[in-house]
Each structure stands twice: as C-alpha cells, then as structure tokens.
Motif scaffolding. Structure first.
Motif, PDB file in Angstrom:
ATOM      1  N   UNK B 344       0.963  -1.206   0.025  1.00 58.63           N
ATOM      2  CA  UNK B 344       0.047   0.055   0.139  1.00 58.63           C
ATOM      3  C   UNK B 344       0.806   1.271   0.082  1.00 58.63           C
ATOM      4  N   UNK B 345       0.564   2.089  -0.825  1.00 53.77           N
ATOM      5  CA  UNK B 345       1.480   3.298  -1.016  1.00 53.77           C
ATOM      6  C   UNK B 345       0.866   4.367   0.017  1.00 53.77           C
ATOM      7  N   UNK B 346       1.857   5.003   0.872  1.00 53.51           N
ATOM      8  CA  UNK B 346       1.566   5.904   1.711  1.00 53.51           C
ATOM      9  C   UNK B 346       2.611   7.100   1.411  1.00 53.51           C
ATOM     10  N   UNK B 347       2.129   8.343   1.948  1.00 53.67           N
ATOM     11  CA  UNK B 347       2.907   9.646   1.567  1.00 53.67           C
ATOM     12  C   UNK B 347       3.771   9.931   2.662  1.00 53.67           C
ATOM     13  N   UNK B 348       5.137  10.015   2.820  1.00 53.19           N
ATOM     14  CA  UNK B 348       6.129  10.294   3.727  1.00 53.19           C
ATOM     15  C   UNK B 348       6.704  11.488   3.240  1.00 53.19           C
ATOM     16  N   UNK B 349       6.397  12.527   4.167  1.00 52.19           N
ATOM     17  CA  UNK B 349       6.904  13.998   3.754  1.00 52.19           C
ATOM     18  C   UNK B 349       8.200  14.233   4.672  1.00 52.19           C
ATOM     19  N   UNK B 359      17.181   9.405   8.094  1.00 53.88           N
ATOM     20  CA  UNK B 359      16.094   8.706   9.062  1.00 53.88           C
ATOM     21  C   UNK B 359      15.027   8.287   8.036  1.00 53.88           C
ATOM     22  N   UNK B 360      14.526   9.211   7.448  1.00 53.09           N
ATOM     23  CA  UNK B 360      13.334   8.886   6.496  1.00 53.09           C
ATOM     24  C   UNK B 360      13.565   7.711   5.580  1.00 53.09           C
ATOM     25  N   UNK B 361      14.727   7.653   4.932  1.00 50.61           N
ATOM     26  CA  UNK B 361      15.206   6.563   3.995  1.00 50.61           C
ATOM     27  C   UNK B 361      15.382   5.154   4.801  1.00 50.61           C
ATOM     28  N   UNK B 362      15.919   5.406   5.834  1.00 50.25           N
ATOM     29  CA  UNK B 362      15.867   3.922   6.334  1.00 50.25           C
ATOM     30  C   UNK B 362      14.497   3.446   7.088  1.00 50.25           C
ATOM     31  N   UNK B 363      13.862   4.288   7.463  1.00 53.08           N
ATOM     32  CA  UNK B 363      12.352   3.978   7.936  1.00 53.08           C
ATOM     33  C   UNK B 363      11.611   3.556   6.728  1.00 53.08           C
ATOM     34  N   UNK B 364      11.552   4.202   5.496  1.00 53.09           N
ATOM     35  CA  UNK B 364      11.017   3.707   4.485  1.00 53.09           C
ATOM     36  C   UNK B 364      11.418   2.157   4.013  1.00 53.09           C
ATOM     37  N   UNK B 368       9.067  -1.051   4.089  1.00 53.42           N
ATOM     38  CA  UNK B 368       8.842  -1.830   2.982  1.00 53.42           C
ATOM     39  C   UNK B 368       9.043  -3.329   3.151  1.00 53.42           C
ATOM     40  N   UNK B 369       9.944  -3.597   4.156  1.00 53.46           N
ATOM     41  CA  UNK B 369      10.168  -4.991   4.691  1.00 53.46           C
ATOM     42  C   UNK B 369       8.704  -5.501   5.315  1.00 53.46           C
ATOM     43  N   UNK B 370       7.779  -4.828   5.570  1.00 53.51           N
ATOM     44  CA  UNK B 370       6.578  -5.392   6.241  1.00 53.51           C
ATOM     45  C   UNK B 370       5.235  -5.070   5.535  1.00 53.51           C
ATOM     46  N   UNK B 371       5.684  -4.337   4.329  1.00 55.15           N
ATOM     47  CA  UNK B 371       4.454  -4.394   3.520  1.00 55.15           C
ATOM     48  C   UNK B 371       3.836  -3.034   3.097  1.00 55.15           C
ATOM     49  N   UNK B 372       4.197  -2.056   3.931  1.00 56.34           N
ATOM     50  CA  UNK B 372       3.744  -0.757   3.445  1.00 56.34           C
ATOM     51  C   UNK B 372       4.793   0.089   2.269  1.00 56.34           C
ATOM     52  N   UNK B 373       4.140   0.661   1.445  1.00 56.97           N
ATOM     53  CA  UNK B 373       5.118   1.608   0.428  1.00 56.97           C
ATOM     54  C   UNK B 373       5.349   2.565   0.463  1.00 56.97           C
ATOM     55  N   UNK B 374       6.232   3.454   1.440  1.00 57.99           N
ATOM     56  CA  UNK B 374       6.100   4.904   1.705  1.00 57.99           C
ATOM     57  C   UNK B 374       6.704   5.576   0.410  1.00 57.99           C
ATOM     58  N   UNK B 375       6.107   6.796  -0.042  1.00 59.24           N
ATOM     59  CA  UNK B 375       6.519   7.513  -1.221  1.00 59.24           C
ATOM     60  C   UNK B 375       7.209   8.696  -0.749  1.00 59.24           C
ATOM     61  N   UNK B 376       8.468   8.856  -0.602  1.00 58.61           N
ATOM     62  CA  UNK B 376       9.148   9.975  -0.028  1.00 58.61           C
ATOM     63  C   UNK B 376       9.033  11.444  -0.861  1.00 58.61           C
TER      64      UNK B 376
END
Lengths: 314, 494
Positions: B344-349, B359-364, B368-376
C-alpha cells in the motif's frame, strides 16, 4: 558612438523591467508563508495575522509589486522580514565583502591568465604551451569548493597561516580584511584564470593567423613584435566578454565559496533569505545581481566599441 | 660581550618566567553555532537561535531554567501562590537595572507580560500567557499575576525565553540593540558573521567571568569542522557533523560532551488519514521500526531511544520503548489483521534536517520490509509548515519537537497528527489544575503511557547535543533544557 550607446542603454532598461516582473512572479509562487516561518509551530492564528499585517503581506500582489518597484526607484529597498532592518543597509554591508572579494578574485585571475595565455600562444606547440594547457585543463575541471576545502585543510588546519573562514570586518584593518579574503579569492580565481588563459591563448592564435599579421610579418616584424603590436588588441574582444561574465558570476556565484568560508557576503545573504522566506531580501538581492550583470554587459559592449571601432556603426 | 649576552639572556628568562607566573586566564570566548538569529528579540519569533544568544546572557525572566532543567528564581527572588492556585505574587530582586541604567521594577514586569498577551502581540508562544487574567503592580518590587484557572505549569512557562522581562524605554530597538538585565550587555553585530557581548559591570547577581563573548555563525558542517580544527572558535555548540566527533574526541585540544536536549524525534502519523486512522496500522508501523538502525544510520550512533513523547532526562520519564519494540513479524501480522493490502502506497514527507532525510530513507526501507510502501517527498521548511503542519496533507513525516515539556500537544485534536482522545484531553486539563508535585508526576506518567499505548506516533529518539570545546573551557551546559548557550558561568581554567 552616441547612437550605439543609447540603443544599448535602452535595452539595459528594458531587461531590468522584464527581470523585475519575472523575479516578483517567481518569488510570489514559492510556497511558504514568511510569517509562519518566523513564528514556528506554536504560533496562533491571531499572532500570524498580526505579523502579516506588520510585514505588509496582506496587500494584493499588484499593490506589493508597485510598492516594491516604487521603493527600488527611490532607493528604498524595504525592511527585511526576518532581520527587521532596512534591506539597503544589509545589502550595503554584504557588498563590503562580496565586491572586494569579486574584484580580488578577478584581479588574481587576470594577473595569472594574461601572462599564461600570452606565453602559451607565443610558444605554440612547445613545452610551455603544453604545460599551460595541461594545468589550465586541471583548473577548469577542479570544482572550486573542493579546491577551497583543500586550501582550508592545508593553510588553516595544518599550517595555521590563515583562519578557516569568517570575516573580521574592515574595521579590523585593511590587511586583516585582505587576509581573510585571500583563500576564498584564490579558490574563486583558479578556475576563472584557467578559463581566461585558454580563451586568451586561442583568441591570440586566431588573430595571429589573420592576414594583417602576415602583412606585418612580411614587413619584417618578428612573431613576438607582431603579437604585441597588432594581435593583442584585437584578441581582447572575446577576453573582455569572458571577464565581464566572470565578474557577474563572481559577485553572485560566490554562494558556495561564501558558505565554505562562512563569509558574510551577498551569496550567503541570499541563501539565508531563501530558506527563511525573507522574500523582500531575495527580490532585492536578485534584482541587484541582475542589475550588475546587465550593467557589466553594457560596459563590455561599450568596451568592444572602443577596442574595435567597426562596431560603433553596428 | 659574553657577560652582556648572558645578562640579557638572564633578564629575558626572568621576564618570561614572570610573564608565565602572572599570566591571566583568558577572559574572552568565541562560541560558534550553526544558525544566526534573525534578530535579538526572544519575545517575537520562534527562532531558537535568538534564545541561544540572549537567554540568561542578555535577558532574564521571572524564573529561569537551570542547566538540569530545574526551575529557579530569576528576577523574582521569591513568590507566593494563593490557596486556590489562581494568583502568584512575585517578589522582585532589589537593585536590578537594565543595561541602559534604568531600574527594573514591577512596572516593567507588567509591561512585558501585558505586551506578550496583547491582541496584536507577535509572541510565538502566546499560549504560555493565555491563562493570565490580570497583572497588577502591588508596589515597585511586587507583582501579582492572577490566572483564570490554576496552572501547574505557570512557573515553568515564565522561565521560557519568550517570557523574559523587557523595558518599555528600549522596546523600539530591541531587535537590533537588545537591552536586558543579564550578566552580559549587547555590544555589536556584524550581520552574517558574529554577535559580540561584553560583561555587564553592574550586574545584580554573580558577575560573569568572561569580559567578552563572541557568537559566530557557521552553517556549513564542513566549515564547522574546519573552523573548530583550525582553532578559530573556542566552543562549538550543537556541532552539526556527528561523523567528525571521534576525531575531536581523539584530539587532546578538545573536550567533546554529549548531552540531551528537549528534542523528541518522532515519526508522526496522520491519525485521521487512512490507513493510519486504524490503531493496528499505527502499532504495526511502530513495531516495524528498528530504532537503533535509525540512530546508527542517521545519527552516527548518537541519540537515546524513546518510547513516548517525553525527555528521558526528566525525572518523570517512563521507559516505554518495549511497547513498540522492533518486531517485523508482528508488524506484518498486524497489517494483515487491519486488512491493509501488501505494498500500500503511503505519503512520507521529509523536512530538510539530516535526521529526517537520512532517517526517512531507513524507515521507508523498514516499512517496505513489512508491506507498506512509503512514497518519499522531500520538502523545504516553509513548505513543510504550510502543507504538512498547517495543511495536514501527509501520511508520515519525521520531525523533532524541541519545545520543553510539550506533551500537551497531544491534547489538541487539531494538531497536525490529529490525535483525538477525550480522556487524554481531560488528563491534561486536570494536570494544569494540579499543583501537588507527586500527583503531577503520576499524571505525567499516565499521559506518557496513554499516548504510547495508542501508538499515536512512532517514537524514535531524543536528539543529542554535541558540544566541542577547548579543554580549558569550563562551566558550559552539557544538556540543553531550553535553547540557550548560557555563558554566565563560563570561564577559562588556567
């Protein structure tokens, strides 16, 4: 000559007017409310409204544009949103660093480039020429901020001959000021000198192959004499163009170097103003830089006409 | 000839030894920091750099923060709180003068507080003064402040830089030539470069030991490293390049201290926006995060893991990191339970500070490893304030909340992460009315647990404070309970 000058002057004024509109519009569409930037995350709505009113941010774009331009024409650049001091004063203070720095760098660059370029041209194909070409190739390729950091490492951290940056102000004395500007000026000058030397060389070589040089040589002048008496003056036009471009670049483009050496110059001012959404400062500084570029172009064009009389009738 | 020579040598040896014996410790200090204050009025902007320069040094409040975060008497030497907790009577110190020579009295206190809470006030923390009903001058050295409701935080609030006492005579020029009551006087400002303060000879309290203090502004991390290494600055407060710390640590010329700040760094979630309106998803996100990996990757190993929105150095802190321990399997299971489709795509600002961007890159990657797909989406501060903070248009964002004791932001359902829990709101209301320290401590602990159990946000780490100082410099704050570079107790050891 008069007509030539007037046409150039008119185009200067038109460029400035067009630039002011573009600058204003570009900055207007930048997202971000300056008042919100200043008051941070705990600001309340009424506080924001109060500040916006104080800053004159509540007028229509047209009102703001006309008051900005009206001010500029009368020398009133407005009050900085964040610093709350007159913008003209701030720019004046920053120019005291950026202008000497640009001139210092330009001076160094010309001082290195002219002899190097002439030397290389007069020794075409020989070791001197190959050497100059090699070194300048390197000078053009090395980014100036990297070279700046290298100099800081050597002359500030290891040898301790210079400070790593900062500017003591001219109050501290002329030499203290010059000393603080030396490393930045060298860092800025090196790539410029390399470009200029190469242009100088190729321009000289071009003129040296012209018919009138052959005529001069036929009349018994040595290659060197022909170069000094006839070729040099005519080879100056492209060199002048480059010097003109370099000066405006040095005045505005010291941003990175000013950051590396944390110098309180125009470049750093504009950098800070953009991140703080200090729009009035950004607008005024950019306008000033545009003015400098256009003015330098104008002066270069006048200089062309002086060097080459044929252009006056163009 | 030999005799003359040796006599001369002897004389110079004497001179040198004498010079050594009578050498005075240095009395000037150059302290560098990253950001330059826009102006010097702490009562009308949020910029922390203003407080860094002026807090305690130039301006003082009724109460003041100690280096450990405690609330101490400031310009008020003592106070009385009425039985109902509604009125505070402040007894001011006698003989305090502003730097322009005028006396600091009850009228100035009234002026300062009334100005801060006025309708057209530009005070960035106007909320601190919201509960003040009246400010009365009882006599020149006594002020009575009446509140509309009891407020257990009032003395704390009065210690903020935004609540310092200013004088009506010098208010017009406060932004460029600040006049306060502190141990240092403002001397000069070379804009873009430095601000210089000099010792206030007429200070009412313990005088400063430095005669001259210069604040220098160096924003670029590489330049910060070079300036410190070259010895151009004596102290670098909040050093911006943690990767260089080991090098300073190994250098005998420098002392490196690692303190704590009030900066809770969080992965904020939009509690009103799907899928984060579902507590299971928020819990899954919390479990998907490996805090240590973020601290190592984004902060070069510096930073204290936190499990709730509270500073670990606070005596009331509860360690709740276990509640959101790293457990990707559980995170996957929770997402499945919540019915979130894989990828699932979610927005990460992400705002500009490196803790957020790195930190954002690492968290993203961890999400992703658990199934969410952050869009930075990387944004500038102004844009972050406009769209994320004010516009609430985000799914996830990373930010450090540096205001001291700001857990009450969770009681505001309109705050950007939009957490709406009436029970928590009630708890904060009660906390405001409570003045008994033991009861307050209990309530603060409950509050921490509530937001951690509701997984309002992903709680990452407390922002560290790196200070690099020449070894002879003594008396600097190690922790930063408020944004301040308090130089009043700083001196050079001989």
């Amino acid at each position: 000559m008069l007509r030539y000058t007037l046409t150039r002057l008119l185009s200067l004024i038109l460029s400035l007017a067009a630039a002011s509109v573009v600058i204003f519009l570009a900055i207007e569409i930048l997202p971000g409310d300056p008042a919100a930037m200043m008051l941070g995350v705990n600001a309340q709505e009424d506080t924001l409204a109060a500040l916006r009113e104080q800053l004159g941010l509540d007028g229509t774009p047209w009102q703001r544009y006309s008051s900005w331009i009206g001010g500029l024409l009368t020398g009133d650049f407005g009050i900085s949103y964040t610093y709350r001091t007159p913008v003209a004063e701030m720019i004046g203070a920053r120019l005291q660093v950026s202008l000497p720095l640009a001139l210092y760098a330009l001076g160094l660059s010309t001082l290195i480039a002219f002899p190097a370029g002439i030397w290389a041209a007069s020794r075409r194909g020989k070791m001197a020429d190959i050497g100059v070409m090699g070194v300048t190739q390197l000078g053009v390729a090395i980014p100036n901020f990297w070279f700046a950091m290298l100099m800081v490492l050597v002359f500030a951290i290891n040898l301790r001959w210079f400070s790593a940056g900062g500017f003591p102000g001219w109050d501290a004395g002329f030499w203290a000021g010059m000393k603080a500007l030396t490393l930045p000026a060298v860092a800025l000058a090196l790539p410029q000198a390399s470009i200029l030397a190469r242009v100088m060389r190729s321009s000289l070589l071009d003129t040296l192959s012209e018919d009138y040089i052959r005529t001069a040589r036929a009349k018994g002048l040595t290659r060197a004499q022909a170069l000094w008496r006839h070729a040099l003056r005519n080879a100056l036009i492209p060199v002048l163009t480059i010097i003109g471009l370099q000066f405006s670049f040095l005045l505005a483009g010291g941003i990175i170097i000013e950051n590396v050496f944390y110098l309180p110059g125009l470049g750093r001012l504009i950098f800070q103003a953009i991140s703080a959404r200090d729009l009035i400062v950004v607008e005024s500084v950019v306008m000033l830089l545009v003015f400098a570029v256009v003015l330098v172009n104008f002066l270069v064009e006048i200089a062309y006409a002086i060097v080459d009389p044929r252009l006056r009738r163009a | 000839m030999t005799r003359i020579f040796s006599a001369a040598t002897f004389a110079s040896v004497i001179a040198l030894t004498a010079g050594g014996a009578f050498a005075q410790a240095r009395t000037d200090l150059t302290l560098a920091m990253q950001l330059e204050p826009p102006h010097l009025d702490p009562t009308s902007a949020a910029a922390g750099a203003i407080d860094s320069v002026t807090y305690s040094n130039i301006f003082e409040g009724l109460t003041r923060f100690g280096a450990d975060g405690s609330i101490n008497p400031g310009l008020a030497r003592d106070w009385e709180i009425s039985e109902d907790g509604l009125s505070y009577t402040f007894m001011l110190r006698d003989g305090v003068t502003f730097h322009d020579g005028s006396a600091m009295d009850a009228e100035d206190v009234k002026f300062s507080l009334d100005r801060a809470r006025a309708e057209d006030s530009a005070n960035a923390q106007k909320g601190l003064f919201a509960g003040i009903e009246t400010v009365e001058v009882m006599d020149p050295l006594t002020v009575k402040v009446t509140l509309s409701a009891p407020n257990g935080m009032f003395l704390f609030n009065m210690a903020w830089g935004d609540a310092v006492i200013v004088a009506p005579e010098s208010i017009e020029t406060i932004k460029t030539a600040p006049v306060g009551t502190g141990a240092f006087k403002f001397d000069s400002w070379a804009q873009g470069d430095s601000i210089t303060l000099v010792k206030n000879q007429d200070y009412w309290g313990e005088p400063a030991q430095l005669d001259r203090a210069t604040f220098k502004f160096i924003s670029d991390p590489t330049a910060a490293f070079a300036a410190t290494m070259a010895g151009d600055v004596d102290v670098f407060s909040a050093f911006p390049a943690p990767e260089n710390l080991p090098q300073f640590d190994a250098d005998p010329r420098f002392n490196v201290t690692i303190g704590s700040t009030e900066g809770e760094t969080i992965l904020a979630m939009n509690n009103k926006m799907p899928p984060f309106d579902n507590i299971k998803v928020r819990q899954a996100v919390a479990h998907a995060i490996d805090r240590q990996a973020i601290i190592d990757g984004a902060m070069f190993g510096y930073g204290t893991p936190i499990g709730t929105h509270f500073a670990p150095h606070n005596p009331d802190y509860v360690d709740l990191t276990e509640l959101s321990a790293y457990d990707p399997e559980q995170a996957k299971a929770l997402l499945k339970e919540a019915g979130v489709e894989d990828g699932l795509k979610v927005k990460m600002t992400l705002p500009p500070p490196s803790y957020a961007r790195r930190g954002g890159e690492i968290i993203a990657a961890q999400l992703r490893a658990v199934g969410l797909d952050p869009q930075i989406e990387n944004v500038e501060w102004a844009q972050w304030l406009e769209t994320t903070f004010k516009g609430k248009d985000f799914g996830l964002t990373i930010i450090s909340h540096t205001e001291p004791m700001d857990i009450a932001i969770y009681a505001n359902p309109d705050y950007y992460f939009q957490y709406d829990n009436p029970e928590f709101q009630k708890l904060m209301e009660d906390l405001n009315l409570e003045t008994d320290p033991a009861a307050r401590s209990e309530m603060l602990k409950t509050a921490q647990t509530t937001i951690a159990e509701d997984y309002v946000n992903g709680f990452l780490f407390q922002l560290p404070l790196h200070t690099i100082a020449k070894t002879e410099v003594e008396g600097l704050w190690v922790d930063m309970p408020t944004q301040a570079a308090d130089l009043t107790g700083v001196y050079w050891a001989e």
